[in-house]
Design a protein around this motif. Structure first.
Motif, PDB file in Angstrom:
ATOM      1  N   MET A  75       0.851  -1.169   0.000  1.00  0.00           N
ATOM      2  CA  MET A  75       0.000   0.000   0.000  1.00  0.00           C
ATOM      3  C   MET A  75       0.896   1.230   0.000  1.00  0.00           C
ATOM      4  SD  MET A  75      -3.020   1.034   2.710  1.00  0.00           S
ATOM      5  CE  MET A  75      -4.139  -0.248   2.210  1.00  0.00           C
ATOM      6  N   SER A  76       0.643   2.168  -0.881  1.00  0.00           N
ATOM      7  CA  SER A  76       1.459   3.378  -0.950  1.00  0.00           C
ATOM      8  C   SER A  76       1.119   4.318   0.193  1.00  0.00           C
ATOM      9  CB  SER A  76       1.227   4.087  -2.289  1.00  0.00           C
ATOM     10  OG  SER A  76      -0.037   4.725  -2.297  1.00  0.00           O
ATOM     11  N   SER A  77       2.042   5.255   0.474  1.00  0.00           N
ATOM     12  CA  SER A  77       1.789   6.194   1.567  1.00  0.00           C
ATOM     13  C   SER A  77       0.576   7.060   1.265  1.00  0.00           C
ATOM     14  CB  SER A  77       3.016   7.060   1.827  1.00  0.00           C
ATOM     15  OG  SER A  77       3.317   7.852   0.703  1.00  0.00           O
ATOM     16  N   ARG A  78       0.336   7.357   0.008  1.00  0.00           N
ATOM     17  CA  ARG A  78      -0.842   8.144  -0.376  1.00  0.00           C
ATOM     18  C   ARG A  78      -2.125   7.374  -0.086  1.00  0.00           C
ATOM     19  NH1 ARG A  78      -4.067  11.945  -0.428  1.00  0.00           N
ATOM     20  NH2 ARG A  78      -5.366  12.242  -2.237  1.00  0.00           N
ATOM     21  N   SER A  79      -2.161   6.096  -0.459  1.00  0.00           N
ATOM     22  CA  SER A  79      -3.370   5.318  -0.207  1.00  0.00           C
ATOM     23  C   SER A  79      -3.554   5.068   1.285  1.00  0.00           C
ATOM     24  CB  SER A  79      -3.363   4.005  -0.989  1.00  0.00           C
ATOM     25  OG  SER A  79      -2.295   3.191  -0.602  1.00  0.00           O
ATOM     26  N   THR A  80      -2.451   4.956   2.023  1.00  0.00           N
ATOM     27  CA  THR A  80      -2.552   4.823   3.475  1.00  0.00           C
ATOM     28  C   THR A  80      -3.164   6.067   4.077  1.00  0.00           C
ATOM     29  OG1 THR A  80      -0.628   3.361   3.535  1.00  0.00           O
ATOM     30  CG2 THR A  80      -1.252   4.432   5.602  1.00  0.00           C
ATOM     31  N   SER A  81      -2.719   7.236   3.630  1.00  0.00           N
ATOM     32  CA  SER A  81      -3.268   8.502   4.135  1.00  0.00           C
ATOM     33  C   SER A  81      -4.749   8.611   3.844  1.00  0.00           C
ATOM     34  CB  SER A  81      -2.535   9.698   3.509  1.00  0.00           C
ATOM     35  OG  SER A  81      -1.204   9.727   3.928  1.00  0.00           O
ATOM     36  N   VAL A  82      -5.157   8.235   2.641  1.00  0.00           N
ATOM     37  CA  VAL A  82      -6.564   8.292   2.264  1.00  0.00           C
ATOM     38  C   VAL A  82      -7.366   7.328   3.128  1.00  0.00           C
ATOM     39  CG1 VAL A  82      -8.210   7.814   0.413  1.00  0.00           C
ATOM     40  CG2 VAL A  82      -6.126   9.086  -0.080  1.00  0.00           C
ATOM     41  N   SER A  83      -6.838   6.131   3.355  1.00  0.00           N
ATOM     42  CA  SER A  83      -7.519   5.143   4.174  1.00  0.00           C
ATOM     43  C   SER A  83      -7.675   5.652   5.610  1.00  0.00           C
ATOM     44  CB  SER A  83      -6.732   3.833   4.160  1.00  0.00           C
ATOM     45  OG  SER A  83      -7.331   2.894   5.003  1.00  0.00           O
ATOM     46  N   ILE A  84      -6.646   6.264   6.155  1.00  0.00           N
ATOM     47  CA  ILE A  84      -6.714   6.823   7.508  1.00  0.00           C
ATOM     48  C   ILE A  84      -7.761   7.928   7.559  1.00  0.00           C
ATOM     49  CG2 ILE A  84      -5.445   8.203   9.207  1.00  0.00           C
ATOM     50  CD1 ILE A  84      -2.960   6.494   8.394  1.00  0.00           C
ATOM     51  N   GLU A  85      -7.757   8.797   6.574  1.00  0.00           N
ATOM     52  CA  GLU A  85      -8.750   9.874   6.535  1.00  0.00           C
ATOM     53  C   GLU A  85     -10.166   9.317   6.464  1.00  0.00           C
ATOM     54  OE1 GLU A  85      -7.851  12.930   3.647  1.00  0.00           O
ATOM     55  OE2 GLU A  85      -5.727  12.774   4.132  1.00  0.00           O
ATOM     56  N   LYS A  86     -10.379   8.305   5.634  1.00  0.00           N
ATOM     57  CA  LYS A  86     -11.711   7.685   5.536  1.00  0.00           C
ATOM     58  C   LYS A  86     -12.118   7.063   6.868  1.00  0.00           C
ATOM     59  CE  LYS A  86     -12.090   6.524   0.655  1.00  0.00           C
ATOM     60  NZ  LYS A  86     -12.219   5.418  -0.291  1.00  0.00           N
ATOM     61  N   SER A  87     -11.173   6.388   7.511  1.00  0.00           N
ATOM     62  CA  SER A  87     -11.471   5.772   8.803  1.00  0.00           C
ATOM     63  C   SER A  87     -11.856   6.818   9.834  1.00  0.00           C
ATOM     64  CB  SER A  87     -10.262   4.973   9.299  1.00  0.00           C
ATOM     65  OG  SER A  87     -10.002   3.892   8.442  1.00  0.00           O
ATOM     66  N   TRP A  88     -11.128   7.921   9.876  1.00  0.00           N
ATOM     67  CA  TRP A  88     -11.458   8.984  10.830  1.00  0.00           C
ATOM     68  C   TRP A  88     -12.812   9.601  10.521  1.00  0.00           C
ATOM     69  CZ3 TRP A  88     -10.343   9.831  15.518  1.00  0.00           C
ATOM     70  CH2 TRP A  88      -9.115   9.438  16.036  1.00  0.00           C
ATOM     71  N   LYS A  89     -13.144   9.743   9.268  1.00  0.00           N
ATOM     72  CA  LYS A  89     -14.470  10.284   8.908  1.00  0.00           C
ATOM     73  C   LYS A  89     -15.568   9.360   9.435  1.00  0.00           C
ATOM     74  CE  LYS A  89     -13.154  13.973   6.868  1.00  0.00           C
ATOM     75  NZ  LYS A  89     -13.207  15.201   7.633  1.00  0.00           N
ATOM     76  N   ARG A  90     -15.357   8.061   9.320  1.00  0.00           N
ATOM     77  CA  ARG A  90     -16.330   7.096   9.863  1.00  0.00           C
ATOM     78  C   ARG A  90     -16.458   7.229  11.369  1.00  0.00           C
ATOM     79  NH1 ARG A  90     -15.593   0.976   8.823  1.00  0.00           N
ATOM     80  NH2 ARG A  90     -17.499   0.788   9.986  1.00  0.00           N
ATOM     81  N   ILE A  91     -15.326   7.348  12.044  1.00  0.00           N
ATOM     82  CA  ILE A  91     -15.329   7.517  13.501  1.00  0.00           C
ATOM     83  C   ILE A  91     -16.052   8.804  13.876  1.00  0.00           C
ATOM     84  CG2 ILE A  91     -13.853   7.963  15.511  1.00  0.00           C
ATOM     85  CD1 ILE A  91     -11.760   6.080  14.065  1.00  0.00           C
ATOM     86  N   GLU A  92     -15.749   9.886  13.173  1.00  0.00           N
ATOM     87  CA  GLU A  92     -16.387  11.176  13.464  1.00  0.00           C
ATOM     88  C   GLU A  92     -17.897  11.105  13.265  1.00  0.00           C
ATOM     89  OE1 GLU A  92     -14.148  13.528  10.733  1.00  0.00           O
ATOM     90  OE2 GLU A  92     -12.507  13.840  12.156  1.00  0.00           O
ATOM     91  N   ARG A  93     -18.350  10.446  12.189  1.00  0.00           N
ATOM     92  CA  ARG A  93     -19.789  10.291  11.957  1.00  0.00           C
ATOM     93  C   ARG A  93     -20.438   9.499  13.082  1.00  0.00           C
ATOM     94  NH1 ARG A  93     -18.307   9.499   6.584  1.00  0.00           N
ATOM     95  NH2 ARG A  93     -18.467   7.247   6.822  1.00  0.00           N
ATOM     96  N   TRP A  94     -19.779   8.381  13.482  1.00  0.00           N
ATOM     97  CA  TRP A  94     -20.321   7.566  14.558  1.00  0.00           C
ATOM     98  C   TRP A  94     -20.420   8.390  15.841  1.00  0.00           C
ATOM     99  CZ3 TRP A  94     -19.368   6.012  19.437  1.00  0.00           C
ATOM    100  CH2 TRP A  94     -20.138   4.956  19.922  1.00  0.00           C
ATOM    101  N   LEU A  95     -19.374   9.134  16.170  1.00  0.00           N
ATOM    102  CA  LEU A  95     -19.390   9.949  17.382  1.00  0.00           C
ATOM    103  C   LEU A  95     -20.502  10.996  17.337  1.00  0.00           C
ATOM    104  CD1 LEU A  95     -15.574  10.462  18.017  1.00  0.00           C
ATOM    105  CD2 LEU A  95     -17.167   9.116  19.400  1.00  0.00           C
ATOM    106  N   THR A  96     -20.711  11.594  16.182  1.00  0.00           N
ATOM    107  CA  THR A  96     -21.772  12.588  16.037  1.00  0.00           C
ATOM    108  C   THR A  96     -23.131  11.968  16.336  1.00  0.00           C
ATOM    109  OG1 THR A  96     -20.508  13.807  14.385  1.00  0.00           O
ATOM    110  CG2 THR A  96     -22.876  14.174  14.411  1.00  0.00           C
ATOM    111  N   GLU A  97     -23.329  10.728  15.907  1.00  0.00           N
ATOM    112  CA  GLU A  97     -24.616  10.056  16.094  1.00  0.00           C
ATOM    113  C   GLU A  97     -24.785   9.446  17.486  1.00  0.00           C
ATOM    114  OE1 GLU A  97     -25.019   7.153  12.993  1.00  0.00           O
ATOM    115  OE2 GLU A  97     -24.653   8.634  11.422  1.00  0.00           O
ATOM    116  N   HIS A  98     -23.699   9.008  18.116  1.00  0.00           N
ATOM    117  CA  HIS A  98     -23.815   8.210  19.331  1.00  0.00           C
ATOM    118  C   HIS A  98     -23.196   8.821  20.588  1.00  0.00           C
ATOM    119  CE1 HIS A  98     -25.382   4.892  16.972  1.00  0.00           C
ATOM    120  NE2 HIS A  98     -24.401   5.105  16.105  1.00  0.00           N
ATOM    121  N   TRP A  99     -22.319   9.758  20.451  1.00  0.00           N
ATOM    122  CA  TRP A  99     -21.633  10.309  21.615  1.00  0.00           C
ATOM    123  C   TRP A  99     -22.493  11.380  22.258  1.00  0.00           C
ATOM    124  CZ3 TRP A  99     -18.122   9.005  24.884  1.00  0.00           C
ATOM    125  CH2 TRP A  99     -17.514   9.951  25.700  1.00  0.00           C
TER     126      TRP A  99
END
Length: 67
Positions: A1-25
């Motif tokens: 996995m390239s560093s660019r795709s890793t960065s994109v994957s991390i960003e996507k994961s954080w967006k999912r976490i942020e959405r979940w927190l908005t709905e459940h926290w």
């Protein structure tokens, strides 16, 4: 996995976490803002090595838990 795709994957994961927190926290605290480059460099200097790119990319999105 390239560093660019890793960065994109991390960003996507954080967006999912942020959405979940908005709905459940129900607490008042939110995730802290990004770490500055100076913060990351200070940690790297303190430990005597560079952080893995995936870790520094996470801190560039949110600097820890805020606790």
């Amino acid at each position: 996995m390239s560093s660019r795709s890793t960065s994109v994957s991390i960003e996507k994961s954080w967006k999912r976490i942020e959405r979940w927190l908005t709905e459940h926290w129900v607490g008042e605290d939110s995730l802290p803002p990004p770490a500055t480059l100076e913060d990351i460099e200070a940690v790297e200097a303190a430990i005597g090595r560079k952080l893995p790119r995936a870790i520094s990319n996470c801190y560039k999105l949110h600097d820890g838990s805020g606790k």
